[in-house]
Design an enzyme around this catalytic site. Structure first.
Site, mmCIF file in Angstrom:
data_model
loop_
_atom_site.group_PDB
_atom_site.id
_atom_site.type_symbol
_atom_site.label_atom_id
_atom_site.label_comp_id
_atom_site.label_asym_id
_atom_site.label_seq_id
_atom_site.Cartn_x
_atom_site.Cartn_y
_atom_site.Cartn_z
ATOM 1 N N ALA A 138 -5.782 -2.266 7.415
ATOM 2 C CA ALA A 138 -5.025 -1.345 6.560
ATOM 3 C C ALA A 138 -3.708 -1.958 6.123
ATOM 4 C CB ALA A 138 -4.762 -0.034 7.301
ATOM 5 N N ASP A 139 -3.425 -1.858 4.831
ATOM 6 C CA ASP A 139 -2.103 -2.239 4.338
ATOM 7 C C ASP A 139 -1.268 -0.961 4.220
ATOM 8 O OD1 ASP A 139 -2.944 -0.953 1.995
ATOM 9 O OD2 ASP A 139 -3.299 -2.823 0.915
ATOM 10 N N SER A 140 -0.069 -1.052 3.673
ATOM 11 C CA SER A 140 0.815 0.115 3.611
ATOM 12 C C SER A 140 0.222 1.225 2.741
ATOM 13 C CB SER A 140 2.199 -0.279 3.114
ATOM 14 O OG SER A 140 2.122 -0.875 1.833
ATOM 15 N N ASP A 153 -3.016 1.811 2.277
ATOM 16 C CA ASP A 153 -4.096 2.404 3.073
ATOM 17 C C ASP A 153 -3.534 3.382 4.096
ATOM 18 O OD1 ASP A 153 -6.234 0.953 1.893
ATOM 19 O OD2 ASP A 153 -5.812 -0.775 3.184
#
Length: 135
Positions: free
Chosen positions: A88-90, A92
């Site tokens: 997960a990125d920011s 997500d």
């Protein structure tokens, strides 16, 4: 009262908890009046104790995280799973929080959202916010 000897833990809890003896296990949980549980993680160099969210909340958060990140069914998602380790990125993470808000009918303030890094963090916050909402 708890005592630790090697890889064993023995608990003599109050009336609200069941007496348990565990030897050689890495994770032990005790339910406290059905509202929360205590989690004991045994590691060679330390014992970590934390209050935990309800198991059903953790399970639901795992489902939502799996769906939001489109994770394959063979990818394990547990309470200890970190969003970043799941890919997960920011953005997500923001979408996960929005999904949790929708599912549980809560509003997560930005300060609280920034403190969430694991499934367990999210589940504990959800239980707290749901408790405040119903009070």
């Amino acid at each position: 009262m708890a005592s630790l000897a090697g890889s064993s833990i023995s608990m003599q809890p109050r009336q609200t908890l069941a007496t348990s003896r565990v030897s050689g296990l890495k994770l032990v949980s005790f339910v406290n009046r059905g509202r929360s549980s205590l989690s004991f993680r045994l590691r060679p160099d330390r014992l970590r104790i934390s209050c935990a969210a309800k198991p059903e909340t953790v399970d639901k958060v795992c489902e939502i995280v799996r769906k939001q990140l489109a994770l394959p069914s063979d990818k394990p998602v547990t309470g200890e799973s970190k969003f970043a380790e799941l890919g997960a990125d920011s953005l997500d993470t923001v979408e996960i929080v929005m999904g949790l808000e929708e599912e549980f009918g809560i509003t997560v303030e930005e300060d609280n959202a920034q403190s969430i890094s694991t499934v367990h963090d999210a589940a504990e916050l959800i239980d707290k916010l749901c408790g405040e909402k119903s009070a």
